[in-house]
Design a protein around this motif. Structure first.
Motif, mmCIF file in Angstrom:
data_model
loop_
_atom_site.group_PDB
_atom_site.id
_atom_site.type_symbol
_atom_site.label_atom_id
_atom_site.label_comp_id
_atom_site.label_asym_id
_atom_site.label_seq_id
_atom_site.Cartn_x
_atom_site.Cartn_y
_atom_site.Cartn_z
ATOM 1 N N GLN A 39 104.249 88.346 50.883
ATOM 2 C CA GLN A 39 105.093 89.369 50.739
ATOM 3 C C GLN A 39 106.363 89.038 50.484
ATOM 4 O OE1 GLN A 39 105.198 92.481 54.020
ATOM 5 N NE2 GLN A 39 105.480 94.145 52.762
ATOM 6 N N ALA A 40 106.947 89.087 49.512
ATOM 7 C CA ALA A 40 108.514 89.023 49.137
ATOM 8 C C ALA A 40 109.456 89.699 50.089
ATOM 9 C CB ALA A 40 108.675 88.705 47.962
ATOM 10 N N PRO A 41 110.432 89.267 50.433
ATOM 11 C CA PRO A 41 111.552 90.204 51.166
ATOM 12 C C PRO A 41 111.770 91.530 50.324
ATOM 13 C CG PRO A 41 112.525 88.035 50.772
ATOM 14 C CD PRO A 41 111.071 88.021 50.136
ATOM 15 N N GLY A 42 111.688 92.752 50.887
ATOM 16 C CA GLY A 42 111.783 93.825 50.491
ATOM 17 C C GLY A 42 110.684 94.523 49.464
ATOM 18 N N LYS A 43 109.616 93.687 49.165
ATOM 19 C CA LYS A 43 108.660 94.060 48.093
ATOM 20 C C LYS A 43 107.218 94.164 49.036
ATOM 21 C CE LYS A 43 110.706 91.758 44.246
ATOM 22 N NZ LYS A 43 110.522 90.901 43.250
ATOM 23 N N GLY A 44 106.330 94.657 48.190
ATOM 24 C CA GLY A 44 105.122 94.875 49.005
ATOM 25 C C GLY A 44 104.148 93.662 48.928
ATOM 26 N N LEU A 45 102.901 94.055 49.253
ATOM 27 C CA LEU A 45 101.906 92.838 49.222
ATOM 28 C C LEU A 45 101.527 92.492 47.810
ATOM 29 C CD1 LEU A 45 99.787 94.036 52.323
ATOM 30 C CD2 LEU A 45 101.534 92.171 52.424
#
Length: 111
Positions: A39-45
């Protein structure tokens, strides 16, 4: 009780490498698929890679050619070797098995 403990994350420069580990316990490790999700910052799985109990491997297009998943059934451990790391690989990486998730390990790719 299923337990998954990730390690190996850290800060690495673009183009560098890391090997993530996930130590598993509480189930018959060699019988089950093991999965890496990030999971990247501010993004989904994002599903990253998987390895079956029999050793078949699968990769997301985003890491294909740069990532290698492997398992050591004697150590109940799954690994994710990541090479040629890019800033967009920055994420928390989770190990998943039998519907259980580890606590995650942070990978930051930055100069």
């Amino acid at each position: 009780e299923v337990q998954l403990v990730e390690s190996g994350g850290g800060l690495v420069q673009p183009g560098g490498s890391l090997r993530l580990s996930c130590a598993a316990s509480g189930f018959t490790f060699n019988k089950y698929d093991m999965i890496w999700v990030r999971q990247a910052p501010g993004k989904g799985l994002e599903w990253v890679s998987a390895i079956s109990g029999g050793g078949s491997t699968y990769y997301a297009d985003s890491v294909k050619g740069r990532g290698t998943i492997s398992r050591d059934n004697a150590k109940n451990t799954v690994y994710l070797q990541m090479n040629s790391l890019k800033p967009e690989d920055t994420a928390v990486y989770y190990c998943v098995a039998l519907g259980h998730w580890g606590q995650g390990t942070q990978v930051t790719v930055s100069s």
